[in-house]
Scaffold this active site. Sequence first.
Site, PDB file in Angstrom:
ATOM      1  N   ASP A 146       0.777  -1.238   0.000  1.00  0.00           N
ATOM      2  CA  ASP A 146       0.000   0.000   0.000  1.00  0.00           C
ATOM      3  C   ASP A 146       0.808   1.288   0.000  1.00  0.00           C
ATOM      4  O   ASP A 146       0.594   2.158  -0.831  1.00  0.00           O
ATOM      5  CB  ASP A 146      -0.933   0.008   1.207  1.00  0.00           C
ATOM      6  CG  ASP A 146      -1.917  -1.147   1.179  1.00  0.00           C
ATOM      7  OD1 ASP A 146      -1.480  -2.287   0.959  1.00  0.00           O
ATOM      8  OD2 ASP A 146      -3.114  -0.923   1.388  1.00  0.00           O
TER       9      ASP A 146
ATOM     10  N   SER B 226      -9.669   1.239   4.031  1.00  0.00           N
ATOM     11  CA  SER B 226      -9.004   0.238   3.205  1.00  0.00           C
ATOM     12  C   SER B 226      -9.685   0.181   1.858  1.00  0.00           C
ATOM     13  O   SER B 226     -10.898   0.409   1.751  1.00  0.00           O
ATOM     14  CB  SER B 226      -9.080  -1.133   3.883  1.00  0.00           C
ATOM     15  OG  SER B 226      -8.771  -2.154   2.968  1.00  0.00           O
TER      16      SER B 226
END
Length: 561
Positions: A122, A474
């Site tokens: 990420d 998320s």
Amino acid sequence: MFWRSKDILARPEWSLNRSLYKSMGYTDEELARPIVAIVNSWNTIVPGHFMLNDIARAVKEGVIAAGGTPVEFSTIAACDGVAQGHLGMRYILPTRDLIANSIEMMIQAHRLDGMVLIGSCDKVVPGMLMAAARLDMPSIFINGGPMPSGKFKKENPYGGEMVDSSAVQEGLGALQAGKLTLNDYCLLEDTACPSPGSCAMLGTANTMCCVAEAMGMSLPGSAMIPPTEALRLRAAKETGKAIMQLIEKGITARDIINKMSIENAIRLALAIGGSTNLAIHIIAIAMEAGVDLTLDDLDRLARETPHVAAIMPASPYGCAEFYYAGGVPAVMKQIESLLHKGALTVNGRTVGENISGAEVRDDRIIRSIDSPFHRDSGLAVLKGNLAPDGSITKPAAISEALWHFRGKAKVFDSEQDAIDYIEAGKVEKGMVLVIRYEGPKGGPGMPEMFKPMKLLAGMGLAKDVALITDGRFSGSNNGCFVGHISPEAFEGGTIALVKDGDIIDIDITNGSLNIELSDDELNARKKEWVQPEPKIKEGYLYLYSKLASSADKGAVLRYDR
């Protein structure tokens, strides 16, 4: 062609440096070639990085075959999944700037000639791209690939038989609601993640890997190759060869990362329904490249770009299935009328040349621009008196029935308070859960509200309540949610003024987020507001909280603050 390394390797003045290299076995022949940095974020903590030593080895083979000398160093990489729902999540976003800074330090200290950036997850991918844009030298990125989807049918949150790591958290809510037995839940734990790789869904990791390819910083077609495919290693070897071509031709990162390529990358991310975290990362990358980019630009592109690819959590199909359906090139082919096809890429060709032969191999996953999943993009920017500087949501993961949600606020000053409330079974239908003081400064570190959303989904409440926050989400979240609310609560944003029972109106269709209070009432509350003490007063997080910009500015470290 000028090589920076020759500045510090020419005899006799720089013989000391040559001697130090020779202590590690480098030869005169190797020191006469371009010195290429292999920036490897391998570790045995993060599934997406577990196999990166194999990628690095193949990249080095490609560099050597093309006449270069590879030198390898490491940078950190943290796992959002392991860090979810506890103190560790506050450290995740700040690693992005730390990664960019550490790469800059190593590259500049050793005057290397080019770099291959190897990462998957990420904050690592945007951190590496930020470093490339900042250093403006020959650079290329390659990732490790998305893990295959797991298989689990009972209470499947995506409606099929494929699952990912986030399904385990949703499963916890289902277990607590009596919808799964403990044996079933343990089976889900055992099968959700069948191999290493970045998480199977289109979360931030895979979104940013796709963005790197669409931006032209990765070889075409490489982003979504699963780590189990031999083609992944072949792509790594070709990446090693490609960096040598970039060095030879003098093509630097800013020749590729510019206004055109950034808009291409945004359009691709919008077309596939990418992670809401795109908003902070693409602005940060643009800033490093000297490109002016704001949430207004993102909003404009979102209104022009249809959602043509549906990938978990927006569909039953994971990123590996997206790859087999045609991947990034196929989506770019579908939206090519919206792209800057003349943008340069790391293989020396233009975007138009790269996608000329791309085709869709599974229209359940990728549709044409004329028959998209949604006419608007997978992401949306919302503004209003609750988010004057903007906020981000993800229509691709939200039922259209929830695109307009109006309800009474239930306010929490931390994520954990919200989790405790949800787990106690106190949530009522129609509530708008407000989680604040979780922004870049207030968090600090702008943690993801992953766990509250997954608990709500597992309890069957995802379609009955909304959740808004100055924190993040998320890329795997679904339900009605809005994040990145700016200004954040810690800086006195409107979200700091919300009280239990206030009416909040979320209108995704019209791009608005408002609290139904008069300006006079808001001004009166603002006069009573007192900034709280920082939650953390030491270490790197304290430094980050002092220097971080707001979410709408990329949540980057601003040294002029």
